[in-house]
Design a protein around this motif. Structure first.
Motif, PDB file in Angstrom:
ATOM      1  N   THR A  16      34.054  51.896  37.906  1.00  0.00           N
ATOM      2  CA  THR A  16      32.947  51.983  36.953  1.00  0.00           C
ATOM      3  C   THR A  16      33.268  51.249  35.657  1.00  0.00           C
ATOM      4  O   THR A  16      32.391  50.617  35.054  1.00  0.00           O
ATOM      5  N   VAL A  17      34.520  51.322  35.227  1.00  0.00           N
ATOM      6  CA  VAL A  17      34.925  50.624  34.000  1.00  0.00           C
ATOM      7  C   VAL A  17      34.688  49.120  34.146  1.00  0.00           C
ATOM      8  O   VAL A  17      34.054  48.482  33.292  1.00  0.00           O
ATOM      9  N   ILE A  18      35.180  48.555  35.235  1.00  0.00           N
ATOM     10  CA  ILE A  18      35.039  47.101  35.402  1.00  0.00           C
ATOM     11  C   ILE A  18      33.626  46.716  35.827  1.00  0.00           C
ATOM     12  O   ILE A  18      33.210  45.584  35.609  1.00  0.00           O
ATOM     13  N   LEU A  19      32.885  47.659  36.412  1.00  0.00           N
ATOM     14  CA  LEU A  19      31.497  47.353  36.783  1.00  0.00           C
ATOM     15  C   LEU A  19      30.658  47.088  35.539  1.00  0.00           C
ATOM     16  O   LEU A  19      29.867  46.137  35.505  1.00  0.00           O
ATOM     17  N   PHE A  20      30.807  47.914  34.501  1.00  0.00           N
ATOM     18  CA  PHE A  20      30.076  47.678  33.255  1.00  0.00           C
ATOM     19  C   PHE A  20      30.452  46.321  32.661  1.00  0.00           C
ATOM     20  O   PHE A  20      29.583  45.554  32.224  1.00  0.00           O
ATOM     21  N   GLY A  21      31.762  46.030  32.632  1.00  0.00           N
ATOM     22  CA  GLY A  21      32.192  44.743  32.096  1.00  0.00           C
ATOM     23  C   GLY A  21      31.627  43.577  32.880  1.00  0.00           C
ATOM     24  O   GLY A  21      31.187  42.570  32.304  1.00  0.00           O
ATOM     25  N   ALA A  22      31.604  43.701  34.213  1.00  0.00           N
ATOM     26  CA  ALA A  22      31.114  42.620  35.061  1.00  0.00           C
ATOM     27  C   ALA A  22      29.611  42.432  34.923  1.00  0.00           C
ATOM     28  O   ALA A  22      29.118  41.296  34.889  1.00  0.00           O
ATOM     29  N   LEU A  23      28.850  43.528  34.845  1.00  0.00           N
ATOM     30  CA  LEU A  23      27.393  43.413  34.708  1.00  0.00           C
ATOM     31  C   LEU A  23      27.026  42.695  33.410  1.00  0.00           C
ATOM     32  O   LEU A  23      26.120  41.852  33.385  1.00  0.00           O
ATOM     33  N   GLY A  24      27.717  43.037  32.330  1.00  0.00           N
ATOM     34  CA  GLY A  24      27.458  42.356  31.075  1.00  0.00           C
ATOM     35  C   GLY A  24      27.775  40.875  31.145  1.00  0.00           C
ATOM     36  O   GLY A  24      27.024  40.032  30.641  1.00  0.00           O
ATOM     37  N   GLU A  25      28.869  40.550  31.819  1.00  0.00           N
ATOM     38  CA  GLU A  25      29.247  39.134  31.937  1.00  0.00           C
ATOM     39  C   GLU A  25      28.316  38.381  32.881  1.00  0.00           C
ATOM     40  O   GLU A  25      28.038  37.199  32.664  1.00  0.00           O
ATOM     41  N   ILE A  26      27.818  39.036  33.926  1.00  0.00           N
ATOM     42  CA  ILE A  26      26.851  38.394  34.819  1.00  0.00           C
ATOM     43  C   ILE A  26      25.594  38.014  34.047  1.00  0.00           C
ATOM     44  O   ILE A  26      25.070  36.905  34.189  1.00  0.00           O
ATOM     45  N   LEU A  27      25.098  38.939  33.231  1.00  0.00           N
ATOM     46  CA  LEU A  27      23.921  38.643  32.420  1.00  0.00           C
ATOM     47  C   LEU A  27      24.195  37.486  31.470  1.00  0.00           C
ATOM     48  O   LEU A  27      23.352  36.593  31.294  1.00  0.00           O
ATOM     49  N   LEU A 222      33.864  52.046  26.458  1.00  0.00           N
ATOM     50  CA  LEU A 222      33.555  53.425  26.081  1.00  0.00           C
ATOM     51  C   LEU A 222      33.860  54.379  27.232  1.00  0.00           C
ATOM     52  O   LEU A 222      34.443  55.453  27.021  1.00  0.00           O
ATOM     53  N   TYR A 223      33.473  54.002  28.440  1.00  0.00           N
ATOM     54  CA  TYR A 223      33.743  54.850  29.608  1.00  0.00           C
ATOM     55  C   TYR A 223      35.246  55.019  29.827  1.00  0.00           C
ATOM     56  O   TYR A 223      35.721  56.099  30.169  1.00  0.00           O
ATOM     57  N   TYR A 224      35.990  53.941  29.606  1.00  0.00           N
ATOM     58  CA  TYR A 224      37.446  54.012  29.750  1.00  0.00           C
ATOM     59  C   TYR A 224      38.039  55.036  28.784  1.00  0.00           C
ATOM     60  O   TYR A 224      38.879  55.852  29.168  1.00  0.00           O
ATOM     61  N   VAL A 225      37.587  55.012  27.544  1.00  0.00           N
ATOM     62  CA  VAL A 225      38.146  55.899  26.525  1.00  0.00           C
ATOM     63  C   VAL A 225      37.700  57.342  26.730  1.00  0.00           C
ATOM     64  O   VAL A 225      38.509  58.276  26.653  1.00  0.00           O
ATOM     65  N   MET A 226      36.412  57.536  27.001  1.00  0.00           N
ATOM     66  CA  MET A 226      35.861  58.892  27.051  1.00  0.00           C
ATOM     67  C   MET A 226      36.081  59.593  28.384  1.00  0.00           C
ATOM     68  O   MET A 226      36.230  60.823  28.422  1.00  0.00           O
ATOM     69  N   ASP A 227      36.097  58.843  29.472  1.00  0.00           N
ATOM     70  CA  ASP A 227      36.227  59.465  30.790  1.00  0.00           C
ATOM     71  C   ASP A 227      37.588  59.188  31.415  1.00  0.00           C
ATOM     72  O   ASP A 227      38.304  60.094  31.806  1.00  0.00           O
ATOM     73  N   TYR A 228      37.963  57.925  31.463  1.00  0.00           N
ATOM     74  CA  TYR A 228      39.199  57.527  32.144  1.00  0.00           C
ATOM     75  C   TYR A 228      40.437  58.090  31.452  1.00  0.00           C
ATOM     76  O   TYR A 228      41.356  58.578  32.095  1.00  0.00           O
TER      77      TYR A 228
END
Length: 326
Positions: A16-27, A222-228
């Protein structure tokens, strides 16, 4: 079975951490911008969200989980979008080199985040003493279905952002393939000259896609810090390594948001597999951590060979050109 469930859960959270990063970069890349500053942007999102939650909880005796969640998300998105705005101004308005600007943004974001993270640790009383338990628990709260046996643990035991990432990926796919604005954005990325001749604002589309994409990537931090890491800050380079994996995931998914969903979980599975294989020494463990990158290289080879065999240019696959206007 227990080990499989643990591996599956680790893969989902990690992915999930890298999915958010990848979606932003795809856009971002669909608009024709190649932003290698994803790790730095994820750093900015992570530290801004953590600071927002920390100062909110410190300012009241009875902090609200919902308020802490909204404040941290807003801080993370705005800080990351600001990083995207810096990148846009330098590369679009000032025509700076995208590769150099992106790498500089990664260094800048990491330095800023670790500086404020160290200051926050000192303010809280030492490393590991940051208290954002209320906000962090809101991010890590699982659904009621998590208690329904193995299926519940496998599919319903994650925080809401894990499911939000999937919904965002689906929405991004529909936006870019079905909507007029999405098709205009792809036209800008693939051939800005033609798009400009058709009356599409190239500069506006690039700015919007880059800033919004950066904001999405910031949610990964944010997900990395708050959840991971459960609401703590450590200067261990964890966010940076995941940021580069997010960039690799964009290539692995061939710039398709739906492909990034299963690709992110595959990366998480490959990365953590060593932990569940007995008898591995340190060298073998490090080799297992290389698997996501090796798989990405294999995908690049396959795509390149298919293009050469069919004599097709990259645009036939819908991949953006990264041409810098002069």
């Amino acid at each position: 079975m227990t080990q499989f469930i643990s591996l599956f859960q680790a893969a989902i959270v990690f992915g999930t951490v890298i999915l958010f990063g990848a979606l932003g970069e795809i856009l971002t890349e669909r608009s024709g911008n190649l932003n290698l500053g994803v790790p730095g942007i994820m750093y900015l999102g992570g530290i801004a969200g953590l600071m927002g939650a920390f100062f909110y909880e410190a300012s009241t005796s009875t902090p609200s989980p919902v308020a802490g969640l909204l404040i941290s998300m807003l801080c993370a998105f705005l800080a990351a979008a600001a990083g995207g705005l810096i990148f846009s101004f330098l590369t679009i308005s000032l025509r700076a080199n995208q590769n150099v600007t992106g790498l500089t943004l990664t260094i800048f974001g990491g330095g800023v985040a670790n500086f404020f993270g160290g200051s926050l640790n000192k303010l809280a009383g030492g490393v590991g003493q940051i208290s954002v338990a209320v906000t962090s628990s809101a991010y890590r709260s699982s659904t009621p279905l998590a208690d329904f046996g193995s299926a519940g643990k496998l599919f319903f035991s994650y925080g809401f952002l894990a499911y939000a990432a999937i919904l965002i990926a689906v929405a991004l796919h529909i936006f870019m393939s079905r909507s007029r604005m999405g098709l205009n954005l792809r036209a800008v990325g693939e051939n800005p000259g033609t798009a400009d001749a058709a009356g599409i604002s190239v500069t506006r589309n690039k700015y919007l896609a880059t800033c919004l994409g950066a904001g999405l990537s910031g949610l990964g931090g944010l997900y990395y810090v708050m959840d991971y890491t459960k609401g703590t800050w450590a200067n261990d380079g964890g966010i940076e390594s995941l940021g580069w994996l997010a960039v690799a995931l964009v290539i692995f998914a061939t710039w398709k948001p739906i492909g990034a969903i299963w690709g992110s979980y595959l990366f998480g599975l490959l990365f953590w597999m060593y932990f569940y294989i007995p008898g591995l020494n340190r060298s073998s463990q490090e080799l297992f951590k290389m698997l996501p990158y090796l798989v990405t290289l294999a995908v690049l080879v396959v795509v390149s060979m298919r293009n050469r065999k069919e004599n097709q240019p990259p645009a036939s696959l819908g991949l953006p050109y990264f041409r810098e206007e002069r």
